[in-house]
Design a protein around this motif. Structure first.
Motif, PDB file in Angstrom:
ATOM      1  N   PRO A 554       0.795  -1.240   0.000  1.00 25.75           N
ATOM      2  CA  PRO A 554       0.000   0.000   0.000  1.00 25.75           C
ATOM      3  C   PRO A 554       0.824   1.284   0.000  1.00 25.75           C
ATOM      4  CG  PRO A 554      -0.168  -1.162   2.112  1.00 25.75           C
ATOM      5  CD  PRO A 554       0.488  -2.095   1.155  1.00 25.75           C
ATOM      6  N   LYS A 555       1.935   1.316   0.722  1.00 19.26           N
ATOM      7  CA  LYS A 555       2.735   2.541   0.797  1.00 19.26           C
ATOM      8  C   LYS A 555       3.432   2.832  -0.530  1.00 19.26           C
ATOM      9  CE  LYS A 555       3.529   2.054   5.783  1.00 19.26           C
ATOM     10  NZ  LYS A 555       4.532   1.898   6.865  1.00 19.26           N
ATOM     11  N   LEU A 556       3.992   1.791  -1.130  1.00 16.79           N
ATOM     12  CA  LEU A 556       4.675   1.975  -2.409  1.00 16.79           C
ATOM     13  C   LEU A 556       3.691   2.276  -3.529  1.00 16.79           C
ATOM     14  CD1 LEU A 556       7.311   1.945  -4.000  1.00 16.79           C
ATOM     15  CD2 LEU A 556       7.046  -0.543  -4.259  1.00 16.79           C
ATOM     16  N   GLU A 557       2.549   1.631  -3.494  1.00 19.52           N
ATOM     17  CA  GLU A 557       1.530   1.879  -4.533  1.00 19.52           C
ATOM     18  C   GLU A 557       1.076   3.331  -4.522  1.00 19.52           C
ATOM     19  OE1 GLU A 557      -1.663  -1.044  -4.589  1.00 19.52           O
ATOM     20  OE2 GLU A 557      -0.275  -2.516  -3.786  1.00 19.52           O
ATOM     21  N   LYS A 558       0.910   3.881  -3.340  1.00 17.79           N
ATOM     22  CA  LYS A 558       0.501   5.282  -3.232  1.00 17.79           C
ATOM     23  C   LYS A 558       1.555   6.207  -3.822  1.00 17.79           C
ATOM     24  CE  LYS A 558      -1.152   8.658   0.138  1.00 17.79           C
ATOM     25  NZ  LYS A 558      -1.467   8.903   1.586  1.00 17.79           N
ATOM     26  N   ARG A 559       2.821   5.870  -3.589  1.00 16.11           N
ATOM     27  CA  ARG A 559       3.909   6.713  -4.088  1.00 16.11           C
ATOM     28  C   ARG A 559       4.144   6.522  -5.589  1.00 16.11           C
ATOM     29  NH1 ARG A 559       7.325   9.048  -0.522  1.00 16.11           N
ATOM     30  NH2 ARG A 559       9.109   8.775  -1.936  1.00 16.11           N
ATOM     31  N   CYS A 560       3.566   5.446  -6.148  1.00 15.43           N
ATOM     32  CA  CYS A 560       3.713   5.186  -7.592  1.00 15.43           C
ATOM     33  C   CYS A 560       2.480   5.610  -8.378  1.00 15.43           C
ATOM     34  CB  CYS A 560       4.000   3.711  -7.834  1.00 15.43           C
ATOM     35  SG  CYS A 560       5.657   3.186  -7.320  1.00 15.43           S
ATOM     36  N   ALA A 561       1.576   6.340  -7.743  1.00 10.63           N
ATOM     37  CA  ALA A 561       0.369   6.793  -8.438  1.00 10.63           C
ATOM     38  C   ALA A 561       0.744   7.637  -9.653  1.00 10.63           C
ATOM     39  CB  ALA A 561      -0.513   7.587  -7.480  1.00 10.63           C
ATOM     40  N   GLU A 562       0.068   7.400 -10.746  1.00 10.36           N
ATOM     41  CA  GLU A 562       0.392   8.080 -11.998  1.00 10.36           C
ATOM     42  C   GLU A 562       0.287   9.600 -11.854  1.00 10.36           C
ATOM     43  OE1 GLU A 562      -0.904   8.212 -16.724  1.00 10.36           O
ATOM     44  OE2 GLU A 562      -2.047   7.006 -15.286  1.00 10.36           O
ATOM     45  N   GLY A 563       1.362  10.282 -12.234  1.00  8.43           N
ATOM     46  CA  GLY A 563       1.357  11.743 -12.233  1.00  8.43           C
ATOM     47  C   GLY A 563       1.624  12.371 -10.883  1.00  8.43           C
ATOM     48  N   SER A 564       0.981  11.868  -9.817  1.00  9.46           N
ATOM     49  CA  SER A 564       1.063  12.528  -8.507  1.00  9.46           C
ATOM     50  C   SER A 564       2.011  11.845  -7.536  1.00  9.46           C
ATOM     51  CB  SER A 564      -0.335  12.595  -7.873  1.00  9.46           C
ATOM     52  OG  SER A 564      -0.862  11.282  -7.697  1.00  9.46           O
ATOM     53  N   GLY A 565       2.338  10.577  -7.739  1.00 14.70           N
ATOM     54  CA  GLY A 565       3.161   9.834  -6.801  1.00 14.70           C
ATOM     55  C   GLY A 565       4.626  10.250  -6.849  1.00 14.70           C
ATOM     56  N   ALA A 566       5.278  10.237  -5.674  1.00 16.16           N
ATOM     57  CA  ALA A 566       6.677  10.657  -5.588  1.00 16.16           C
ATOM     58  C   ALA A 566       7.606   9.738  -6.370  1.00 16.16           C
ATOM     59  CB  ALA A 566       7.092  10.707  -4.113  1.00 16.16           C
ATOM     60  N   GLU A 567       7.219   8.502  -6.581  1.00 14.20           N
ATOM     61  CA  GLU A 567       8.059   7.551  -7.308  1.00 14.20           C
ATOM     62  C   GLU A 567       7.679   7.446  -8.792  1.00 14.20           C
ATOM     63  OE1 GLU A 567      10.546   5.440  -5.474  1.00 14.20           O
ATOM     64  OE2 GLU A 567      10.124   7.184  -4.213  1.00 14.20           O
ATOM     65  N   TRP A 568       6.630   8.140  -9.195  1.00 15.73           N
ATOM     66  CA  TRP A 568       6.126   7.963 -10.559  1.00 15.73           C
ATOM     67  C   TRP A 568       7.166   8.288 -11.620  1.00 15.73           C
ATOM     68  CZ3 TRP A 568       3.037   5.482 -13.493  1.00 15.73           C
ATOM     69  CH2 TRP A 568       2.771   5.920 -14.792  1.00 15.73           C
ATOM     70  N   SER A 569       7.957   9.311 -11.405  1.00 14.10           N
ATOM     71  CA  SER A 569       8.940   9.721 -12.413  1.00 14.10           C
ATOM     72  C   SER A 569       9.970   8.620 -12.677  1.00 14.10           C
ATOM     73  CB  SER A 569       9.660  11.000 -11.964  1.00 14.10           C
ATOM     74  OG  SER A 569      10.357  10.773 -10.742  1.00 14.10           O
ATOM     75  N   LYS A 570      10.175   7.735 -11.698  1.00 12.25           N
ATOM     76  CA  LYS A 570      11.154   6.649 -11.875  1.00 12.25           C
ATOM     77  C   LYS A 570      10.634   5.537 -12.785  1.00 12.25           C
ATOM     78  CE  LYS A 570      12.976   7.236  -7.155  1.00 12.25           C
ATOM     79  NZ  LYS A 570      13.233   6.552  -5.859  1.00 12.25           N
ATOM     80  N   ILE A 571       9.321   5.426 -12.907  1.00 13.69           N
ATOM     81  CA  ILE A 571       8.740   4.288 -13.635  1.00 13.69           C
ATOM     82  C   ILE A 571       7.878   4.703 -14.821  1.00 13.69           C
ATOM     83  CG2 ILE A 571       8.760   2.842 -11.568  1.00 13.69           C
ATOM     84  CD1 ILE A 571       5.766   3.376 -11.286  1.00 13.69           C
ATOM     85  N   ALA A 572       7.753   5.996 -15.062  1.00 18.83           N
ATOM     86  CA  ALA A 572       6.867   6.474 -16.130  1.00 18.83           C
ATOM     87  C   ALA A 572       7.241   5.918 -17.494  1.00 18.83           C
ATOM     88  CB  ALA A 572       6.878   8.008 -16.164  1.00 18.83           C
ATOM     89  N   HIS A 573       8.505   5.578 -17.675  1.00 12.59           N
ATOM     90  CA  HIS A 573       8.976   5.092 -18.978  1.00 12.59           C
ATOM     91  C   HIS A 573       8.726   3.605 -19.185  1.00 12.59           C
ATOM     92  CE1 HIS A 573      12.113   4.010 -16.125  1.00 12.59           C
ATOM     93  NE2 HIS A 573      12.585   3.139 -17.010  1.00 12.59           N
ATOM     94  N   ILE A 574       8.319   2.876 -18.145  1.00 10.70           N
ATOM     95  CA  ILE A 574       8.133   1.424 -18.244  1.00 10.70           C
ATOM     96  C   ILE A 574       6.862   1.122 -19.031  1.00 10.70           C
ATOM     97  CG2 ILE A 574       7.743  -0.701 -16.918  1.00 10.70           C
ATOM     98  CD1 ILE A 574       9.450   0.507 -14.696  1.00 10.70           C
ATOM     99  N   LEU A 575       6.979   0.208 -19.963  1.00 13.57           N
ATOM    100  CA  LEU A 575       5.902  -0.042 -20.914  1.00 13.57           C
ATOM    101  C   LEU A 575       4.656  -0.595 -20.232  1.00 13.57           C
ATOM    102  CD1 LEU A 575       5.165   0.034 -23.905  1.00 13.57           C
ATOM    103  CD2 LEU A 575       6.092  -2.289 -24.132  1.00 13.57           C
ATOM    104  N   TYR A 576       4.808  -1.598 -19.350  1.00 15.48           N
ATOM    105  CA  TYR A 576       3.655  -2.224 -18.692  1.00 15.48           C
ATOM    106  C   TYR A 576       3.815  -2.071 -17.171  1.00 15.48           C
ATOM    107  CZ  TYR A 576       3.232  -4.425 -23.262  1.00 15.48           C
ATOM    108  OH  TYR A 576       3.134  -4.644 -24.616  1.00 15.48           O
TER     109      TYR A 576
END
Length: 613
Positions: A554-576
């Motif tokens: 749950p904590k990582l998923e929240k940080r990976c939320a598209e556009g708004s998550g703090a970790e999103w920029s690290k994974i935005a380029h991943i195809l799936y």
């Protein structure tokens, strides 16, 4: 639009639109907005595919009998308002017919065969001038007709019926009592959730069957007495979940005539207590499966020609298997009282051995003299303490052990030089990984974890480094107190798939993960305190990473939320990329298009298989 060949009406009122598509060859009608099928459908003379599903149509006009080119599929599914099956027997080109989910239909009467008053086509006439009905039909599926009581047997005056029908499936017709008996060419027959009386009527005069599959047939104590005598070409017999079945056949002496039977499967028949001794005389029998028959107390001798055997029994012992010199695959499962397994020596052809769900099993016999054994799987044997010596298995390529909670150790595996797949999971009393990992030079896939729980670190994988094995898949299963990964992983540069599951106290992934330059897929599951991925620079070094899945973190998923998550920029380029949060975000959209996608997929899958002229 007159030249269109395929038309898909989805939740659209037909009105007078059908005549605009005179050259159409494929027509699919779907949705409750369709409440009437115009008689003009009979003028679509080029039509080869007609699919009618989930509509509010109450009556299918008999003008469909004029569709002489209707060829491969006529689908009437879940049209719950419809009370009557149209006349279809005169369609000269119809090969596949599927009718289902019509809750208002209580009887399939003689009009189903011959209710059209016009001239039949020349193709539906027999040599003597008598009418031949369903002259081209090869496959007929009748399913989910929950209120169907009677399927009428046509009279001889109507004519010959189903001369080419080879496959018949009847399922979820729980009220069906009456059924026809005349199927002169039937080869494959499948029944699911019907009454024994209907089953016995349909099967009573068959002589050409090669395959019979029955499941959940009520009120069936045994197969009809003369079934095997009449169907001497039977190759495949499968019986499942028949709660009232007490014996397969009323008389054992019939079995020796089954000279063609190659596969026999019996599953979930709780009243079945014995099997006929004559089974060992079936010299053509190659596959024999008996599973989840809780009152089965004894087994006959096993044919020496058998190649595949799945066996479960409520007794403490199993039959002797040493005579099965041709046996290649052996599965022993769901034996709640089994204490020991018979001697398996001399099974020189055995390549696959699986033992599972035998909770009282304490030990496994010596597996020496099995020179062909390539796969060994043992799981859910909670009282198993010992596994035999694994030194003399030059052919073993896969070894998987899981759910053996009392297993203390696994023998040295250093001589398993051919091993490519190794799995060790949910063996909580194991003190560590087995010795010999450094000798597995061909290891490609490793599943390991949920062992040594009293320790605060994952078992070392350093020994794999010394093997120089080309490890491509690694699945790690931790426990609540773990806060880090084994550092040896950073040297597995050939790794393509990595799963990290249930590392309860780990809050970040290490930056050295970026060393895995071949990594294509990364799974992160059930890591409740995980918050951080490796740095942006480390993630960018994973140039081949195409798929990332994060579930129940749950904590990582929240940080990976598209556009708004703090970790999103690290994974935005991943195809799936997928996660619980991602799935919930699109859940409503998926529901909207679910039925449309399913219908289109079914329709075009059928259409693609047709012969187009």
């Amino acid at each position: 639009m007159g030249r269109l060949r395929t038309v898909f009406f989805n939740r659209v009122d037909l009105g007078d639109k059908l005549l605009e598509f005179k050259c159409v060859r494929g027509l699919s009608l779907y949705g409750p907005c369709i409440k009437e099928l115009p008689k003009s459908i009979g003028k679509l003379r080029h039509l080869r595919l007609l699919c009618i599903k989930d509509t509010y149509i109450k009556l299918i006009p008999n003008s469909v009998s004029m569709l002489y080119n209707l060829q491969t599929l006529f689908c009437l599914s879940y049209c719950r308002k419809c009370e009557k099956i149209p006349t279809l027997g005169h369609l000269p080109s119809l090969k596949v017919l599927r009718i289902g989910g019509m809750d208002n239909v209580r009887c399939i009467g003689t009009e189903f065969y011959n209710g059209y008053n016009g001239e039949g086509s020349s193709n539906s006439r027999g040599g003597s001038g008598s009418t031949v009905l369903f002259p081209a039909l090869e496959t007929f599926i009748l399913n989910s007709m929950h209120n169907l009581v009677e399927w009428t047997e046509p009279t001889a005056e109507i004519g010959m019926i189903f001369p080419r029908l080879e496959y018949l499936k009847v399922s979820d017709c729980e009220k069906l009592i009456g059924a026809p008996r005349h199927f002169p060419s039937l080869k494959e027959l499948s029944f699911y959730k019907i009454r024994g009386s209907a089953f016995e009527k349909i099967i009573s005069e068959l002589t050409t069957l090669t395959s019979l599959k029955i499941s959940e047939i009520s009120e069936l104590a045994c197969l009809p007495e003369h079934f095997l005598q009449k169907n001497r070409s039977l190759v495949d017999l499968r019986i499942g979940e028949c709660a009232d079945l007490e014996s397969i056949l009323p008389h054992e002496h019939v079995w020796p005539i089954c000279t063609s039977l190659r596969s026999l499967s019996i599953n979930g028949c709780d009243k079945l207590s014995t099997l006929p001794d004559a089974l060992h005389n079936l010299h053509c029998l190659e596959k024999f499966e008996v599973n989840c028959c809780r009152n089965l107390r004894s087994f006959p001798s096993i044919s020496s020609f058998l190649q595949n055997l799945l066996i479960s029994c409520s007794d403490e012992v199993l039959p002797v298997l040493q005579s099965c010199m041709s046996l290649q695959n052996l599965i022993i499962c769901n034996c709640p009282r089994l204490i020991s397994i018979p001697d398996l020596r001399n099974l020189h052809s055995l390549t696959y051995l699986e033992i599972y769900s035998c909770p009282d099993l304490i030990s496994i016999p010596d597996l020496k003299e099995l020179p062909s054994l390539a796969q060994l799987e043992i799981w859910d044997c909670s009282n198993l303490i010992l596994i035999p010596d694994l030194k003399e298995y030059p052919s073993l390529t896969q070894l998987k052990i899981s759910g053996c909670s009392n297993l203390i150790s696994i023998p040295d595996i250093h001589e398993l030089h051919s091993l490519t797949h190794l799995g060790i999971r949910q063996c909580q009393k194991l003190r560590g990984v087995p010795d010999g990992l450094d000798c597995l030079t061909h290891l490609k896939c490793l599943w390991i974890g949920d062992i040594c729980k009293e320790f605060n670190s994952f078992p070392s994988l350093n020994s794999i480094l010394h093997s120089y094995a080309p490890l491509q898949r690694l699945h790690l299963y931790g426990w609540d107190s773990l806060n880090s990964l084994p550092e040896a992983i950073k040297y597995f540069t050939a790794l393509q798939i990595l799963e990290i599951s249930e590392f309860g106290e780990m809050n970040s992934l290490p930056d050295w993960l970026g060393n895995l330059s071949s990594l294509q897929t990364l799974y992160i599951y059930n890591c409740k305190n995980m918050k951080y991925l490796p740095t942006t620079q480390a993630m960018r070094r994973l140039i081949k990473l195409e798929q990332l899945e994060i579930w129940r973190c749950p904590k990582l998923e929240k940080r990976c939320a598209e556009g708004s998550g703090a970790e999103w920029s690290k994974i935005a380029h991943i195809l799936y990329f997928s996660s619980n949060a991602w799935s919930d975000h699109f859940h409503r959209i998926k529901l909207v298009f679910k039925n449309v996608q399913r219908q289109a997929s079914e329709y075009f899958a059928h259409w693609a298989s047709y012969h187009r002229k």
